[in-house]
Design a protein around this motif. Sequence first.
Motif, PDB file in Angstrom:
ATOM      1  N   THR A 118      43.292 -22.597 -20.672  1.00 38.85           N
ATOM      2  CA  THR A 118      43.685 -23.700 -19.804  1.00 38.85           C
ATOM      3  C   THR A 118      44.999 -24.307 -20.278  1.00 38.85           C
ATOM      4  OG1 THR A 118      42.524 -25.382 -21.104  1.00 38.85           O
ATOM      5  CG2 THR A 118      41.259 -24.212 -19.399  1.00 38.85           C
ATOM      6  N   LYS A 119      45.628 -25.050 -19.378  1.00 39.52           N
ATOM      7  CA  LYS A 119      46.898 -25.679 -19.729  1.00 39.52           C
ATOM      8  C   LYS A 119      46.710 -26.701 -20.845  1.00 39.52           C
ATOM      9  CE  LYS A 119      49.050 -28.422 -16.800  1.00 39.52           C
ATOM     10  NZ  LYS A 119      49.857 -28.877 -15.646  1.00 39.52           N
ATOM     11  N   GLU A 120      45.633 -27.481 -20.787  1.00 39.32           N
ATOM     12  CA  GLU A 120      45.391 -28.479 -21.823  1.00 39.32           C
ATOM     13  C   GLU A 120      45.114 -27.826 -23.171  1.00 39.32           C
ATOM     14  OE1 GLU A 120      45.691 -31.792 -22.065  1.00 39.32           O
ATOM     15  OE2 GLU A 120      46.692 -31.599 -20.124  1.00 39.32           O
ATOM     16  N   ASP A 121      44.380 -26.729 -23.163  1.00 40.35           N
ATOM     17  CA  ASP A 121      44.108 -26.033 -24.422  1.00 40.35           C
ATOM     18  C   ASP A 121      45.399 -25.452 -25.003  1.00 40.35           C
ATOM     19  OD1 ASP A 121      42.219 -24.803 -26.431  1.00 40.35           O
ATOM     20  OD2 ASP A 121      43.109 -22.981 -25.612  1.00 40.35           O
ATOM     21  N   ALA A 122      46.240 -24.891 -24.142  1.00 43.63           N
ATOM     22  CA  ALA A 122      47.525 -24.352 -24.604  1.00 43.63           C
ATOM     23  C   ALA A 122      48.384 -25.459 -25.206  1.00 43.63           C
ATOM     24  CB  ALA A 122      48.255 -23.676 -23.446  1.00 43.63           C
ATOM     25  N   LEU A 123      48.380 -26.622 -24.547  1.00 44.37           N
ATOM     26  CA  LEU A 123      49.156 -27.750 -25.048  1.00 44.37           C
ATOM     27  C   LEU A 123      48.640 -28.204 -26.406  1.00 44.37           C
ATOM     28  CD1 LEU A 123      51.495 -29.614 -24.297  1.00 44.37           C
ATOM     29  CD2 LEU A 123      49.846 -31.149 -23.228  1.00 44.37           C
ATOM     30  N   GLN A 124      47.329 -28.202 -26.585  1.00 41.85           N
ATOM     31  CA  GLN A 124      46.750 -28.605 -27.861  1.00 41.85           C
ATOM     32  C   GLN A 124      47.102 -27.613 -28.973  1.00 41.85           C
ATOM     33  OE1 GLN A 124      45.261 -31.485 -28.830  1.00 41.85           O
ATOM     34  NE2 GLN A 124      45.935 -32.106 -26.782  1.00 41.85           N
ATOM     35  N   LEU A 183      53.411 -17.941 -11.023  1.00 44.26           N
ATOM     36  CA  LEU A 183      54.442 -18.668 -11.742  1.00 44.26           C
ATOM     37  C   LEU A 183      55.523 -17.719 -12.227  1.00 44.26           C
ATOM     38  CD1 LEU A 183      52.134 -21.010 -13.873  1.00 44.26           C
ATOM     39  CD2 LEU A 183      53.500 -21.662 -11.892  1.00 44.26           C
ATOM     40  N   GLU A 184      56.782 -18.152 -12.093  1.00 46.67           N
ATOM     41  CA  GLU A 184      57.898 -17.331 -12.549  1.00 46.67           C
ATOM     42  C   GLU A 184      58.359 -17.811 -13.923  1.00 46.67           C
ATOM     43  OE1 GLU A 184      61.008 -17.302  -9.725  1.00 46.67           O
ATOM     44  OE2 GLU A 184      59.794 -16.451  -8.104  1.00 46.67           O
ATOM     45  N   ARG A 185      58.520 -16.858 -14.821  1.00 46.66           N
ATOM     46  CA  ARG A 185      58.925 -17.172 -16.184  1.00 46.66           C
ATOM     47  C   ARG A 185      60.413 -17.494 -16.241  1.00 46.66           C
ATOM     48  NH1 ARG A 185      61.099 -14.345 -20.398  1.00 46.66           N
ATOM     49  NH2 ARG A 185      60.494 -14.993 -22.502  1.00 46.66           N
ATOM     50  N   ARG A 186      60.745 -18.622 -16.846  1.00 53.06           N
ATOM     51  CA  ARG A 186      62.139 -19.002 -17.011  1.00 53.06           C
ATOM     52  C   ARG A 186      62.693 -18.421 -18.316  1.00 53.06           C
ATOM     53  NH1 ARG A 186      63.248 -25.289 -15.987  1.00 53.06           N
ATOM     54  NH2 ARG A 186      61.392 -25.670 -17.232  1.00 53.06           N
ATOM     55  N   GLN A 193      59.318 -32.268 -17.629  1.00 62.45           N
ATOM     56  CA  GLN A 193      60.345 -31.247 -17.435  1.00 62.45           C
ATOM     57  C   GLN A 193      59.833 -29.826 -17.684  1.00 62.45           C
ATOM     58  OE1 GLN A 193      64.251 -32.228 -19.157  1.00 62.45           O
ATOM     59  NE2 GLN A 193      63.450 -34.250 -19.698  1.00 62.45           N
ATOM     60  N   MET A 194      58.719 -29.687 -18.439  1.00 63.10           N
ATOM     61  CA  MET A 194      58.256 -28.352 -18.831  1.00 63.10           C
ATOM     62  C   MET A 194      56.828 -28.072 -18.369  1.00 63.10           C
ATOM     63  SD  MET A 194      59.736 -28.502 -22.753  1.00 63.10           S
ATOM     64  CE  MET A 194      59.114 -26.870 -23.154  1.00 63.10           C
ATOM     65  N   ASP A 195      56.351 -28.810 -17.403  1.00 64.73           N
ATOM     66  CA  ASP A 195      54.958 -28.668 -16.970  1.00 64.73           C
ATOM     67  C   ASP A 195      54.646 -27.246 -16.491  1.00 64.73           C
ATOM     68  OD1 ASP A 195      52.349 -30.032 -16.266  1.00 64.73           O
ATOM     69  OD2 ASP A 195      52.901 -29.208 -14.309  1.00 64.73           O
ATOM     70  N   ALA A 196      55.524 -26.665 -15.696  1.00 67.26           N
ATOM     71  CA  ALA A 196      55.296 -25.301 -15.195  1.00 67.26           C
ATOM     72  C   ALA A 196      55.361 -24.279 -16.325  1.00 67.26           C
ATOM     73  CB  ALA A 196      56.325 -24.957 -14.115  1.00 67.26           C
ATOM     74  N   ASP A 197      56.184 -24.546 -17.324  1.00 63.27           N
ATOM     75  CA  ASP A 197      56.304 -23.625 -18.461  1.00 63.27           C
ATOM     76  C   ASP A 197      55.022 -23.614 -19.287  1.00 63.27           C
ATOM     77  OD1 ASP A 197      59.397 -23.007 -18.396  1.00 63.27           O
ATOM     78  OD2 ASP A 197      59.173 -25.161 -18.110  1.00 63.27           O
TER      79      ASP A 197
END
Length: 531
Positions: free
Chosen positions: A252-258, A4-7, A237-241
Amino acid sequence: MKPLERRKYPYGIQVFSIIRRENYMYVDKTEYVYRMTHSDNKYMFLNRPRRFGKSLLTDTLQCYFEGRKELFEGLAIEKLETEWTAYPVLHFDMSLGKHLDKDALIRYLHHLLQINEESLGINPQNTTDPNIRLTDLIMNAYAKYNCEVVVLIDEYDAPLLDVMHEEEDLPVLHNVMRNFYSPLKACGKYLRYVFLTGITKFSQLSIFSELNNIENISMDANYAAICGITEEEMRTQMDADIALFADRLETTKEDALQQLKSYYDGYHFAWPSPDIYNPFSLMAALSKGKIESFWFGSGTPTYLIEMLNKYKVIPQEIGGRKCEAADFDAPTERMTDITPLFYQSGYLTIKNYSAFSGLYQLDIPNKEVRIGLMKSLLINYVQRPAQLNTLVGEMAECIHFDDMDGALRLMQTVLSTVPYCENTRYEGHYQQMIYLIFTLLGNFTDVEVRTPQGRVDVVMRTHSTLYIIELKLNKNADEAIRQIDLKQYPERFALCGLPIVKVGINFDSEKHTLTDWEIRKESFTSKTSTI
């Protein structure tokens, strides 16, 4: 698999053209821009807390009205707008007009007028009175461009916020600003659109009493997500971020989101409303790859803490307020309660609404604000709270591993070496201090919890234990435990689904610390969770 590339994230950037041209991440709000500018009403006002995107929205409106179509390629408004008419735009940023006396404020207004005159190539005809100069500017811009004029005013109330409760300075500066804004109605036939932002509501300063046709969209459900970022926007719009952020946290992505949700989510400025994330903190977290109190740490107005003292609001009474809309939107100059100020500043937000009673429930929005407030309030209880940073971290580790005795020993050692403020000879002082410290530990903490037999001083829930804590002053811990047993407090929490531990703590007002404590495990535990 390609990494993944950081924006680039617009952390603190409020200029729409820079965000678009330099390929910063932009959460598309342009559908709202189209909706606002094609409304039946050409006067609009929006209030939101500081650093919530008001300035970026204002700058986006300027780019739109200047017809800069290229900046909007690929955004929602590109499919909605067909004409892209360019209008002369006057943009006034009042955010630097703080801490000024009358003369300095008038000079600042002339400075802003000069910037707009030079931008539109108009020579000033009157440089004495700001309101006359503004009138001339609007009329001359209309004549020169043969087109209606757009007026955008960002942070319109900034010159008045710091003197909001000063009886001497507020009326003087109030009159200066009211006179300056007065042409907005008188020049109505020359105007295409007028938009104002601020923290306080326009009615609270009586500046716009003549603008009786202005539309306040601040609590309009149709504009609930106009500033801030929704979870739907994050997941699309920010799923990859979020995925990249999770990689940086090694989770995990879900843990980060939480984690992001617990710290930065929870705002509602209308009802119904989607959950709104604080955009400043969210962008800062993604940019830096870590979770911290970015928004709260960027500048907590000292007057908020002073107002807590003025209205004698103790820490545990900040949240959990029920009121009518008029109660938390009352005129700030005449307010008798701190609720309006805390709501407008973003330290309280709408959490629920009852159509039956017409009552809103206001509470602290998230972990970032809760922890920030508690840290700011510690100074009222401990004159030099720096040592408590280490204490909180070490206590958190002890409590996580069910070592309440070790946690209280740490508290005893640190508090005995710290000089205290005055007025510490009452039990409530220590109850409030315990509440602050336990809240900073990140646990669920409440005080004065009602039971059928009385009130528990402190209730704290961790991942593995529910603690019932009773405090005494200049007595002994055994007496505190006896009160827990006598009042049958554990029965109130029998269905919590966790082991219950009774804690009796005695404070010594001469030594300014806890002198003895007792910890006992309750004999029953329920499997049903209702807390």
